[in-house]
Scaffold this motif. Structure first.
Motif, short mmCIF file in Angstrom:
data_model
loop_
_atom_site.label_atom_id
_atom_site.label_comp_id
_atom_site.label_asym_id
_atom_site.label_seq_id
_atom_site.Cartn_x
_atom_site.Cartn_y
_atom_site.Cartn_z
N ASN A 58 -17.21 34.57 45.23
CA ASN A 58 -16.87 34.78 46.65
C ASN A 58 -16.10 36.08 46.85
OD1 ASN A 58 -17.61 32.09 48.21
ND2 ASN A 58 -16.77 31.47 46.24
N ASP A 271 -17.90 33.52 57.87
CA ASP A 271 -17.19 33.00 56.70
C ASP A 271 -15.83 33.68 56.55
OD1 ASP A 271 -19.10 31.17 56.00
OD2 ASP A 271 -20.05 32.42 54.47
N LEU A 300 -12.87 26.79 51.23
CA LEU A 300 -14.26 26.90 51.65
C LEU A 300 -15.20 26.88 50.44
CD1 LEU A 300 -16.23 27.31 54.00
CD2 LEU A 300 -15.97 29.78 53.68
N ALA A 301 -14.80 27.57 49.36
CA ALA A 301 -15.64 27.60 48.16
C ALA A 301 -15.76 26.22 47.53
CB ALA A 301 -15.06 28.60 47.16
N THR A 304 -18.10 24.10 49.73
CA THR A 304 -19.49 24.53 49.57
C THR A 304 -20.04 24.15 48.21
OG1 THR A 304 -19.08 26.39 51.07
CG2 THR A 304 -21.05 26.49 49.71
N SER A 305 -19.23 24.42 47.16
CA SER A 305 -19.68 24.13 45.80
C SER A 305 -19.85 22.62 45.59
CB SER A 305 -18.67 24.69 44.79
OG SER A 305 -19.07 24.44 43.46
N ALA A 307 -20.47 20.40 47.91
CA ALA A 307 -21.64 19.95 48.68
C ALA A 307 -22.93 20.27 47.95
CB ALA A 307 -21.63 20.62 50.06
N THR A 308 -22.97 21.45 47.30
CA THR A 308 -24.15 21.81 46.51
C THR A 308 -24.31 20.87 45.31
OG1 THR A 308 -23.90 24.14 47.14
CG2 THR A 308 -25.27 23.66 45.22
N PRO A 314 -28.33 22.41 53.23
CA PRO A 314 -27.53 23.48 53.87
C PRO A 314 -27.02 23.10 55.25
CG PRO A 314 -29.47 24.40 52.80
CD PRO A 314 -29.61 22.91 52.74
N GLN A 317 -23.92 21.22 54.75
CA GLN A 317 -22.88 22.13 54.30
C GLN A 317 -22.27 22.88 55.50
OE1 GLN A 317 -23.97 24.69 51.00
NE2 GLN A 317 -25.31 23.14 50.13
N PHE A 318 -23.11 23.28 56.44
CA PHE A 318 -22.62 23.97 57.63
C PHE A 318 -21.72 23.04 58.46
CE2 PHE A 318 -22.92 25.96 61.82
CZ PHE A 318 -22.74 27.30 61.49
N LYS A 321 -18.34 22.76 56.81
CA LYS A 321 -17.51 23.93 57.11
C LYS A 321 -16.86 23.80 58.48
CE LYS A 321 -20.14 27.34 54.42
NZ LYS A 321 -20.92 28.61 54.50
#
Length: 341
Positions: A58, A271, A300-301, A304-305, A307-308, A314, A317-318, A321
């Motif tokens: 990031n 972001d 945030l990382a 996101t990580s 969620a992945t 995606p 994930q949005f 956020k």
């Protein structure tokens, strides 16, 4: 300039710094708690390499977030950084491409690579100067101006790439900067530059008059002007610095992938704004810190990580956020209000 800060009420400075420390501590606790929670939910998440990856993967958004944070503290927005990332990257490729390509997308201006970088940065600074012109001189709200210049910058990038990308007929040295590793490790130059920029920003914010003035402009712009601060010039410099950093990010990403892509940097502006808000920077200006922004990026990382790792789409994930930002703003506002009572 140092005499200007002497006019700032000391009680105001102590209260602001005290609240900043409180919010920053809160953000750090949330970041650690989310990391531990993710470690329970996602297999193999609790690893040192994963912690390193949260930062190194990031570096671009954190770099953009630094001056987005400064501008937010001053009471202004900069949503143009994502467009500048695309524009500067495309310009660096176009300027460096040999002019004897087989088609339009493989033909450029044939500049030496250092000159191509310099001209690409000038292009980025032109967008920053445009932001300052409309915000400072014409008094148009910064959120409108920078949203418009973001689209202008990305539109120019799309014209140069014809809606595609440029990735051929480049000099051999083009990919050097973006892929250079440092100190015998796998850490690349862009990550090191991001860390250096972050440390310099913290020093400026905490120890230099420039940082103190930025806070004062955001907290009370009229009082800052009456105290002799050239508010217009200060905000102009912030926009130019922000554009320069975004231009550097775009050039390094273009070098890393050896291509100029008009859609690169899409949503990076949001972001960068998100991590600033997650880090406790007030959307109304006058409050927050770069350190808080950094840990906002970690939050945030992690989200996101994780969620992945949980194989969420995606779209989800949005949504995560958005929920994270909403909860962060509400929690920080409630915590500061309760603490002051």
């Amino acid at each position: 300039m140092s005499s200007l800060t002497e006019n700032i009420p000391q009680s105001l400075q102590r209260e602001k710094m005290s609240d900043e420390g409180f919010i920053t501590s809160l953000v750090v606790i949330v970041a650690v708690a989310l990391f531990l929670l993710a470690s329970l939910l996602v297999p193999n998440f609790f690893q040192w390499q994963n912690v390193v990856n949260l930062v190194t993967n990031n570096w671009a958004v954190i770099s953009l977030g630094i001056f987005v944070s400064f501008l937010l503290v001053s009471g202004n927005f900069d949503l143009s950084v994502g467009g500048i990332v695309a524009l500067s990257g495309v310009l660096s490729v176009w300027f460096a491409q040999s002019p004897d390509g087989a088609n339009a997308l493989s033909s450029g201006l044939g500049m030496p690579y250092p000159l191509a970088i310099l001209c690409a940065l000038i292009g980025a600074l032109a967008i920053g100067a445009m932001n300052a012109l409309f915000v400072v001189r014409l008094g148009i709200p910064s959120i409108i101006v920078t949203l418009g210049t973001m689209m202008v910058a990305r539109g120019i990038a799309q014209v140069i790439t014809q809606g595609s990308q440029r990735n051929t007929n480049l000099p051999n040295e083009f990919g050097f900067l973006g892929n250079l590793t440092m100190f015998g490790t796998s850490v690349k130059l862009p990550v090191v530059l991001m860390l250096l920029l972050f440390l310099v920003a913290v020093f400026v914010e905490r120890k230099m008059v420039f940082g103190r003035i930025t806070y004062w402009i955001g907290a009370n712009p009229e009082a800052a002007t009456l105290s002799g601060i050239n508010r217009s010039w200060h905000i102009t410099k912030l926009y130019l610095f922000s554009a320069a950093v975004a231009g550097m990010v775009g050039i390094l990403l273009a070098s890393e992938f050896k291509s100029g892509f008009s859609n690169r940097g899409t949503l990076m502006e949001f972001d960068a704004l998100v991590i600033a808000l997650l880090g406790g920077i007030a959307i109304t200006g006058g409050f927050g810190s770069v350190i808080g922004m950094f840990f906002g990026a970690i939050i945030l990382a992690v989200v996101t990580s994780a969620a992945t790792g949980m194989v969420l789409s995606p779209d989800w994930q949005f949504i995560l956020k958005a929920i994270a930002v909403f909860l962060a703003i509400v929690t920080q506002t409630w915590a500061v209000a309760r603490r002051n009572r």
